[in-house]
Design a protein around this motif. Structure first.
Motif, PDB file in Angstrom:
ATOM      1  N   PHE A 193      19.710-112.738 -31.074  1.00  0.00           N
ATOM      2  CA  PHE A 193      19.587-113.330 -32.410  1.00  0.00           C
ATOM      3  C   PHE A 193      18.120-113.523 -32.782  1.00  0.00           C
ATOM      4  O   PHE A 193      17.720-113.246 -33.924  1.00  0.00           O
ATOM      5  CB  PHE A 193      20.334-114.659 -32.450  1.00  0.00           C
ATOM      6  N   LEU A 194      17.299-113.972 -31.846  1.00  0.00           N
ATOM      7  CA  LEU A 194      15.882-114.187 -32.126  1.00  0.00           C
ATOM      8  C   LEU A 194      15.186-112.875 -32.464  1.00  0.00           C
ATOM      9  O   LEU A 194      14.398-112.813 -33.421  1.00  0.00           O
ATOM     10  CB  LEU A 194      15.209-114.847 -30.925  1.00  0.00           C
ATOM     11  N   MET A 195      15.443-111.833 -31.696  1.00  0.00           N
ATOM     12  CA  MET A 195      14.790-110.547 -31.960  1.00  0.00           C
ATOM     13  C   MET A 195      15.207-109.971 -33.305  1.00  0.00           C
ATOM     14  O   MET A 195      14.370-109.477 -34.070  1.00  0.00           O
ATOM     15  CB  MET A 195      15.105-109.565 -30.827  1.00  0.00           C
ATOM     16  N   VAL A 196      16.506-110.040 -33.608  1.00  0.00           N
ATOM     17  CA  VAL A 196      17.000-109.513 -34.879  1.00  0.00           C
ATOM     18  C   VAL A 196      16.471-110.344 -36.050  1.00  0.00           C
ATOM     19  O   VAL A 196      16.092-109.798 -37.098  1.00  0.00           O
ATOM     20  CB  VAL A 196      18.540-109.477 -34.882  1.00  0.00           C
ATOM     21  N   LEU A 197      16.413-111.657 -35.869  1.00  0.00           N
ATOM     22  CA  LEU A 197      15.913-112.532 -36.932  1.00  0.00           C
ATOM     23  C   LEU A 197      14.451-112.246 -37.231  1.00  0.00           C
ATOM     24  O   LEU A 197      14.046-112.186 -38.407  1.00  0.00           O
ATOM     25  CB  LEU A 197      16.092-113.994 -36.537  1.00  0.00           C
ATOM     26  N   LEU A 198      13.641-112.060 -36.193  1.00  0.00           N
ATOM     27  CA  LEU A 198      12.224-111.760 -36.401  1.00  0.00           C
ATOM     28  C   LEU A 198      12.048-110.428 -37.120  1.00  0.00           C
ATOM     29  O   LEU A 198      11.227-110.320 -38.041  1.00  0.00           O
ATOM     30  CB  LEU A 198      11.501-111.749 -35.054  1.00  0.00           C
ATOM     31  N   ALA A 199      12.799-109.404 -36.715  1.00  0.00           N
ATOM     32  CA  ALA A 199      12.708-108.099 -37.378  1.00  0.00           C
ATOM     33  C   ALA A 199      13.177-108.181 -38.825  1.00  0.00           C
ATOM     34  O   ALA A 199      12.579-107.567 -39.720  1.00  0.00           O
ATOM     35  CB  ALA A 199      13.531-107.069 -36.607  1.00  0.00           C
ATOM     36  N   THR A 200      14.236-108.949 -39.068  1.00  0.00           N
ATOM     37  CA  THR A 200      14.741-109.095 -40.436  1.00  0.00           C
ATOM     38  C   THR A 200      13.717-109.790 -41.322  1.00  0.00           C
ATOM     39  O   THR A 200      13.472-109.368 -42.460  1.00  0.00           O
ATOM     40  CB  THR A 200      16.056-109.894 -40.427  1.00  0.00           C
ATOM     41  N   TRP A 201      13.117-110.866 -40.801  1.00  0.00           N
ATOM     42  CA  TRP A 201      12.102-111.596 -41.570  1.00  0.00           C
ATOM     43  C   TRP A 201      10.927-110.693 -41.920  1.00  0.00           C
ATOM     44  O   TRP A 201      10.395-110.765 -43.032  1.00  0.00           O
ATOM     45  CB  TRP A 201      11.618-112.789 -40.757  1.00  0.00           C
ATOM     46  N   LYS A 202      10.539-109.822 -41.003  1.00  0.00           N
ATOM     47  CA  LYS A 202       9.344-109.006 -41.209  1.00  0.00           C
ATOM     48  C   LYS A 202       9.587-107.828 -42.141  1.00  0.00           C
ATOM     49  O   LYS A 202       8.734-107.506 -42.970  1.00  0.00           O
ATOM     50  CB  LYS A 202       8.820-108.509 -39.856  1.00  0.00           C
ATOM     51  N   TRP A 203      10.738-107.158 -42.037  1.00  0.00           N
ATOM     52  CA  TRP A 203      10.938-105.896 -42.742  1.00  0.00           C
ATOM     53  C   TRP A 203      11.897-105.984 -43.915  1.00  0.00           C
ATOM     54  O   TRP A 203      12.113-104.985 -44.611  1.00  0.00           O
ATOM     55  CB  TRP A 203      11.441-104.835 -41.762  1.00  0.00           C
ATOM     56  N   LEU A 204      12.483-107.134 -44.165  1.00  0.00           N
ATOM     57  CA  LEU A 204      13.424-107.270 -45.283  1.00  0.00           C
ATOM     58  C   LEU A 204      12.752-106.956 -46.613  1.00  0.00           C
ATOM     59  O   LEU A 204      13.283-106.206 -47.438  1.00  0.00           O
ATOM     60  CB  LEU A 204      14.012-108.678 -45.294  1.00  0.00           C
ATOM     61  N   GLY A 205      11.579-107.525 -46.832  1.00  0.00           N
ATOM     62  CA  GLY A 205      10.890-107.321 -48.104  1.00  0.00           C
ATOM     63  C   GLY A 205      10.493-105.879 -48.336  1.00  0.00           C
ATOM     64  O   GLY A 205      10.554-105.377 -49.470  1.00  0.00           O
ATOM     65  N   VAL A 206      10.094-105.171 -47.280  1.00  0.00           N
ATOM     66  CA  VAL A 206       9.709-103.768 -47.425  1.00  0.00           C
ATOM     67  C   VAL A 206      10.900-102.930 -47.871  1.00  0.00           C
ATOM     68  O   VAL A 206      10.788-102.103 -48.787  1.00  0.00           O
ATOM     69  CB  VAL A 206       9.143-103.235 -46.098  1.00  0.00           C
ATOM     70  N   ASN A 207      12.049-103.156 -47.255  1.00  0.00           N
ATOM     71  CA  ASN A 207      13.238-102.389 -47.632  1.00  0.00           C
ATOM     72  C   ASN A 207      13.713-102.747 -49.037  1.00  0.00           C
ATOM     73  O   ASN A 207      14.269-101.902 -49.743  1.00  0.00           O
ATOM     74  CB  ASN A 207      14.349-102.618 -46.619  1.00  0.00           C
ATOM     75  N   ILE A 208      13.507-103.992 -49.434  1.00  0.00           N
ATOM     76  CA  ILE A 208      13.849-104.367 -50.811  1.00  0.00           C
ATOM     77  C   ILE A 208      13.012-103.561 -51.798  1.00  0.00           C
ATOM     78  O   ILE A 208      13.517-103.073 -52.828  1.00  0.00           O
ATOM     79  CB  ILE A 208      13.647-105.877 -51.030  1.00  0.00           C
ATOM     80  N   LEU A 209      11.725-103.389 -51.491  1.00  0.00           N
ATOM     81  CA  LEU A 209      10.864-102.604 -52.375  1.00  0.00           C
ATOM     82  C   LEU A 209      11.308-101.145 -52.433  1.00  0.00           C
ATOM     83  O   LEU A 209      11.231-100.510 -53.484  1.00  0.00           O
ATOM     84  CB  LEU A 209       9.416-102.703 -51.902  1.00  0.00           C
TER      85      LEU A 209
END
Length: 310
Positions: free
Chosen positions: A174-190
């Motif tokens: 959960f920690l690893m997935v949460l960190l990756a989601t926090w970091k790359w979510l905005g890029v994929n939204i763009l």
């Protein structure tokens, strides 16, 4: 007279200088692509060939010996399969989350009912500019084992006992997935918002006239029009997932208990550098490259991208 005519003819011909040679139509294209070709040869092709050669060797200081396929025979061990299973679970979770959630959020931000969408775009891109190591330190403090940590304080409101986040297989993932989601979510939204900018508004207006609701417009207009962006996002997320190392390292710098956070790249680092077994580490790297290649080809084939390209 003949000699004078010949000399006059030769002198009248323009001498081709070095500058003129590089500015000719035949040479200029190669001059422009030469930086890419050189960087490809030096930074990709040469390391690739060297890695494949190293995978058939045992390497000691000042001594290199070819040992055939012994390194590949050693790969089939419980630690490798543990790293492969951890990485596979991580790839599946991040691919699903970092594809569906950004698509939905991008659709919401692109609607006419959301104000200040440009502010949201800028703020969502900020995490991508942050170092994973720095962000990981903050996450480690937030999800500490003490009762005073932020995460345990939050779950305490719901009557849950303090958790040891880094010492459980599920919570560690959960920690690893949460960190990756926090970091790359905005890029994929763009990425998805760039795709939505190319969707003609007339399609949505025609659908509204026909009485289509939000869900039907999303299903029959947005999803088909975003297919190229979706395939791209899925592909880069899969590749990045198999190459993941930092998200694991920041939580377990000295190794995770029971290898709950061990990834394939982490296993390469562990064997190649910590155990000083570069040949075995190179063999694992070659296997990882083949896994990424096969899965990427399979994913592009199932999505129909390769068929269209052919």
């Amino acid at each position: 007279m003949i000699e004078r005519a010949v000399s006059t003819t030769n002198s009248s011909r323009p001498k081709r200088s070095i500058k003129g040679f590089f500015l000719s139509r035949k040479v200029v294209p190669y001059v422009f692509v030469s930086p890419f070709i050189l960087s490809f040869l030096l930074l990709f092709l040469y390391p690739l060939i060297s890695g494949v050669v190293m995978s058939f060797q045992t390497i000691l200081p000042g001594q290199t010996t070819f040992i055939g396929t012994s390194n590949y025979e050693r790969i089939l061990n419980p630690t490798f399969f543990k790293a492969l299973s951890n990485t596979t679970v991580y790839v599946i979770l991040t691919t699903v989350i970092l594809t569906i959630v950004p698509m939905v959020l991008a659709t919401m931000l692109n609607s006419k009912f959301v104000r200040f969408s440009n502010v949201f775009r800028a703020s969502l891109f900020i995490p991508a500019l942050t170092s994973t190591i720095v962000a990981g330190v903050v996450f480690r403090l937030m999800f500490g084992e003490s009762e005073a940590s932020l995460a345990n304080t939050v779950v305490g409101f719901f009557g849950v006992e303090p958790l040891e986040w880094k010492f459980g297989a599920a919570t560690g993932m959960f920690l690893m997935v949460l960190l990756a989601t926090w970091k790359w979510l905005g890029v994929n939204i763009l990425y998805f918002m760039a795709g939505l900018a190319n969707v003609p508004r007339e399609l949505y207006e025609a659908a509204e006239i026909d009485g289509a609701g939000i869900f039907n417009k999303f299903r029959h207009i947005t999803l088909p029009m975003l297919k190229p962006i979706t395939v791209y996002v899925v592909t880069i997320t899969i590749i990045a997932g198999f190459r993941m190392y930092e998200e694991s390292y920041v939580f377990w710098p000295e190794g995770s208990p029971g290898n709950i956070g061990l990834t394939i790249v982490g296993y390469i680092y562990q064997q190649g550098f910590r155990m000083n077994d570069l040949g075995f580490g190179a063999a694992i790297g070659v296997v990882l490259m083949l896994i990424i290649f096969v899965i990427s080809i399979l994913q592009l084939t199932l999505s129909g991208t390769l068929k269209k390209g052919g």
